[in-house]
Design a protein around this motif. Structure first.
Motif, PDB file in Angstrom:
ATOM      1  N   PHE A 113      12.041  72.405  23.794  1.00  0.00           N
ATOM      2  CA  PHE A 113      11.832  73.378  22.715  1.00  0.00           C
ATOM      3  C   PHE A 113      12.832  73.116  21.588  1.00  0.00           C
ATOM      4  N   ILE A 114      12.348  73.116  20.349  1.00  0.00           N
ATOM      5  CA  ILE A 114      13.249  72.956  19.193  1.00  0.00           C
ATOM      6  C   ILE A 114      13.373  74.264  18.416  1.00  0.00           C
ATOM      7  N   GLY A 115      12.242  74.913  18.114  1.00  0.00           N
ATOM      8  CA  GLY A 115      12.287  76.163  17.354  1.00  0.00           C
ATOM      9  C   GLY A 115      10.901  76.759  17.283  1.00  0.00           C
ATOM     10  N   GLN A 116      10.824  78.029  16.887  1.00  0.00           N
ATOM     11  CA  GLN A 116       9.513  78.681  16.773  1.00  0.00           C
ATOM     12  C   GLN A 116       9.570  79.793  15.736  1.00  0.00           C
ATOM     13  N   PHE A 117       8.388  80.233  15.331  1.00  0.00           N
ATOM     14  CA  PHE A 117       8.278  81.430  14.493  1.00  0.00           C
ATOM     15  C   PHE A 117       6.919  82.057  14.782  1.00  0.00           C
ATOM     16  N   THR A 118       6.916  83.362  15.039  1.00  0.00           N
ATOM     17  CA  THR A 118       5.687  84.076  15.385  1.00  0.00           C
ATOM     18  C   THR A 118       5.505  85.239  14.425  1.00  0.00           C
ATOM     19  N   LEU A 174      13.190  79.786  14.243  1.00  0.00           N
ATOM     20  CA  LEU A 174      14.133  80.600  15.013  1.00  0.00           C
ATOM     21  C   LEU A 174      14.451  79.897  16.334  1.00  0.00           C
ATOM     22  N   SER A 175      15.610  80.220  16.884  1.00  0.00           N
ATOM     23  CA  SER A 175      16.027  79.641  18.171  1.00  0.00           C
ATOM     24  C   SER A 175      15.294  80.337  19.310  1.00  0.00           C
ATOM     25  N   PRO A 177      19.174  75.199   8.069  1.00  0.00           N
ATOM     26  CA  PRO A 177      18.032  75.310   7.163  1.00  0.00           C
ATOM     27  C   PRO A 177      16.737  74.755   7.779  1.00  0.00           C
ATOM     28  N   SER A 178      16.584  74.829   9.120  1.00  0.00           N
ATOM     29  CA  SER A 178      15.399  74.248   9.774  1.00  0.00           C
ATOM     30  C   SER A 178      14.123  74.957   9.355  1.00  0.00           C
ATOM     31  N   SER A 179      13.135  74.173   8.921  1.00  0.00           N
ATOM     32  CA  SER A 179      11.878  74.800   8.496  1.00  0.00           C
ATOM     33  C   SER A 179      10.712  73.840   8.637  1.00  0.00           C
TER      34      SER A 179
END
Length: 755
Positions: A712-717, A733-734, A742-744
């Motif tokens: 897993f690197i990151g997610q957004f829900t 998000l973590s 600034p991960s996007s």
């Protein structure tokens, strides 16, 4: 580079932090060790080490901190209150699930300097704009990599730093950019030059291409051109020229361009990376829903076994777990109370090795933290295993500690035909428990409305009872649960949330009152949703229902809450302490409406004569399926999964849809080898959404691994209804649900009716 930064360095409190202090780090009554703490020159990193530990040291960033608590405001510091006075003590509280840092200073003055200094730095970190944030991020990396602290970096060091930043790049290209940035031709870059080097490195062709499509001269966007972009691509029709001017004023770094009323490529990129350019509609961030409907017309953010920080067998019970849940907008917390040995009720997970906390301490914590994140009502769900005497003690604590905050009478003195609204109940705590009086179908009623694990298993083994069966508690003659009577004092505190057993939908239709509510295990709720979906939806238009995880989930894992939201269940209780998909969905649903913990259900789930069934979404009135098309363009500065030197991620993006059964879907891009810095996919994923009002969309980035499970690197829900169409950034998000700037991801979204 940062006038605000130099101002903050002149602050006397921050100066004390930079000079350094010896503080005691406290983990328990017996573990109190001196550590040397200081704020590093970047004004953002706090460094500390033991005097004796040789080279070993630890650091953390102020951006990881959420708040500073003064005095004995943690269980650990309360336990040493007699040894160290409150004016020496403070607690650093981190975002997410990271544990607090409890500290004791050598003098009240030193404690005050750290408390005030850290608060100022947190405030500065929170109020930085996108440009400052990015500059700060780049500077942080520079400081980390500048091992000899001479403020310079040669090409070899820069190459190493790029690896740390998740960049794998052609050496020739990197050297070319390095030479361009090395204006002084000294063979090394100072921090300003490194920031410039980083900017050239991160120039984004994919953003430049979009800019070119609308810019007449390829250099700038005129007001009219920016308006066209907003109308055609961002589907923000009806916005005025004034809005375009506001965007220029807000995001254009060049003063000259601002004066001319034009936007440069830099300004355009800043706007796209900002909150206004993000995927979540800005107007849905605040309270935008009607908060005057009956309580049961809302989904309510709810926690299970709130007192636990870890698993259900031997985890630690903690007041901190309540604080964390309430800060995340949770509006229904659970308390399992048992008789304590000295006449004081205690809270823990019964018949297990979890530690115990005092009931009264939980109520004091609730009083302090209930309304920090949201002022809408909190429901206290009581699992009562106490005898009459200690029930009466609980009632006294509830009255004395909570005072007027506890709702103890009907709002208007009238017998309610429907529940009051979140608006009418603002700032109130409601007790959910058994109450003397009303219908009692089970004469030998136990005081807990959760079925024990043994009963649930026996029930399931015996074959699924139908929806109309009496509850397991009544059937099970061998029930070894302690049967005790109910204290009148405690019963009198229950007003709108009276716990009753569920005797089937037919029975509820003819007998139930709006203030009566039942609890369902996840397996029972899932079965009812599948067998009698429409009945369940109708039931929830009149009453509240609470769902709790199976007793077999001893690891505190969670069930998927979507199945329960699909039939309108309001109090869908999850283990907040357990990160993962299920909490991502919970955070996603409640991200809208100011994260206040209440989300209004769609109109077809609030109408008592509704015929909606999640199994047959096409049969409802106003059914319009939508096509969702997501072009996954690129990723930016994805965090490394493996901190080992030389390891770089191979990222892929998966889009997952959660909603009614027909809407459940997943599609993913291919993976990009060795590039977590600026991977380019340019792949389009397509979905059909049958019930948009219930759908959640989860974007997940993973590090591809052909030999084992992807990391897993990151997610957004977020809810489908909150999505902005057009070119958007998704700020990842973590695992813990905290930001990892600034991960996007950069995507282009289009939504249309299915023709």
């Amino acid at each position: 580079m940062d006038p605000e930064g130099s101002r903050i360095r002149d602050d006397p409190h921050v100066n004390v932090m930079m000079a350094g202090s010896t503080l005691r780090k406290v983990k328990s009554r017996s573990w109190k060790k001196q550590r040397h703490f200081r704020l590093l020159e970047d004004g953002l990193t706090i460094w500390y080490k033991s005097r004796w530990a040789g080279k070993g040291h630890s650091t953390f960033s102020v951006t990881e901190l959420e708040a500073v608590r003064e005095g004995h405001q943690s269980e650990v510091l309360q336990s040493i209150a007699e040894e160290f006075s409150a004016d020496l003590c403070f607690t650093l509280v981190f975002h997410g699930r990271q544990g607090n840092l409890d500290l004791v200073a050598e003098s009240p003055e030193e404690a005050r300097a750290w408390i005030q200094g850290v608060r100022k730095l947190i405030h500065k970190a929170q109020t930085m704009d996108e440009k400052e944030r990015l500059d700060q991020w780049v500077c942080d990396w520079f400081q980390k990599a500048d091992k000899n602290k001479d403020g310079k970096m040669n090409f070899k060091e820069v190459r190493k730093l790029l690896k740390m930043m998740n960049v794998e790049m052609n050496e020739e290209h990197a050297l070319h950019l390095f030479t361009m940035a090395d204006k002084s031709e000294s063979g090394s870059l100072e921090i300003e030059q490194f920031v410039h080097f980083y900017k050239i490195l991160t120039q984004r062709d994919e953003v430049w291409k979009v800019f070119q499509d609308y810019s007449g001269d390829g250099e700038k966007l005129l007001l009219e051109e920016l308006e066209n972009f907003l109308m055609i691509e961002q589907q923000e029709g009806g916005r005025s020229a004034q809005h375009s001017q506001e965007l220029i004023d807000r995001y254009e770094p060049s003063e000259t361009a601002k004066k001319q009323g034009v936007m440069s490529l830099d300004g355009f990129q800043m706007y796209l990376c900002s909150q206004e350019g993000s995927i979540l509609k800005p107007e849905h961030r605040g309270i935008y829903q009607d908060m005057n409907q009956p309580l049961n017309h809302y989904s309510i953010s709810s926690s299970h076994n709130t007192y636990l920080l870890e698993d259900q067998l031997r985890g630690q019970s903690s007041l901190e777990a309540y604080i964390q849940a309430l800060k995340r907008g949770c509006r229904c917390v659970e308390v399992d109370s048992w008789d304590g040995s000295d006449g004081e009720p205690v809270v823990y997970h019964g018949h297990t090795l979890t530690s115990k906390i005092l009931f009264r301490d939980i109520i004091s914590t609730l009083k302090e933290y209930a309304f920090k994140a949201s002022d809408f009502p909190v429901i206290l769900s009581l699992e009562n295993h106490c005898g009459i005497e200690q029930q009466t003690v609980m009632a006294q604590h509830l009255r004395h500690i909570l005072g007027d905050t506890l709702l103890t009478t009907l709002l208007d003195g009238q017998m309610p035909q429907q529940l009051p609204s979140p608006q009418e109940l603002r700032g109130k705590i409601l007790l959910k428990a058994k109450k003397i009086g009303g219908l009692v179908d089970c004469l030998d009623e136990t005081l807990t409305d959760e079925v024990s694990d043994e009963e649930e298993m026996a029930n399931d083994d015996a074959g699924s009872p139908t929806a109309e069966d009496p509850p397991a508690d009544c059937l099970n003659e061998n029930n070894k649960k302690s049967k005790s009577k109910l204290s009148r004092e405690l019963s009198d505190l229950v007003v709108y949330c009276k716990s009753v057993h569920f005797h089937g939908f037919e029975h509820a239709r003819s007998h139930s009152k709006c203030y009566e509510m039942s609890s369902f295990s996840e397996s029972k709720a899932k079965r009812l949703a599948k067998e009698a979906g429409t009945d369940f939806v109708q039931y929830n238009t009149r009453q509240l229902s609470r769902i709790y995880p199976s007793g077999l989930r001893t690891d505190s894992s969670n069930y998927n809450p979507q199945d329960m939201w699909n039939v309108g269940c309001q109090i869908v209780a999850l283990n907040f302490q357990t990160a993962g998909l299920e909490m991502d969905l919970n955070d996603g649903l409640f991200r809208q409406n100011s994260c206040c913990g209440y989300v209004l259900k769609p109109d077809f789930m609030r109408d008592s004569s509704t015929r909606f069934s999640p199994e047959r979404p096409e049969e409802r009135q106003g059914y319009i399926p939508l096509r969702l098309s997501i072009q996954v363009i690129s990723g930016q500065q994805l965090p490394k999964v493996n901190q080992k030197e030389g390891s770089i991620v191979d990222p892929l993006v998966r889009v997952e849809i959660y909603g009614v059964p027909q809407d459940q879907a997943k599609e993913e891009t291919s993976h990009i080898n060795n590039n977590g810095f600026n991977p380019l996919w340019n792949e389009t994923l397509n979905f059909v959404i049958h019930t948009p009002e219930l759908a959640l969309v989860r974007f997940v980035v993973e590090d591809y691994d052909k030999a084992s499970r992807n990391d897993f690197i990151g997610q957004f829900t977020l809810p489908f209804t909150c999505i902005q169409a057009g070119y958007r950034h998704i700020h990842l998000l973590s695992k813990d649900g905290t930001a990892i700037p600034p991960s996007s991801l950069f995507i282009n979204i289009s939504i249309s009716e299915l023709k």
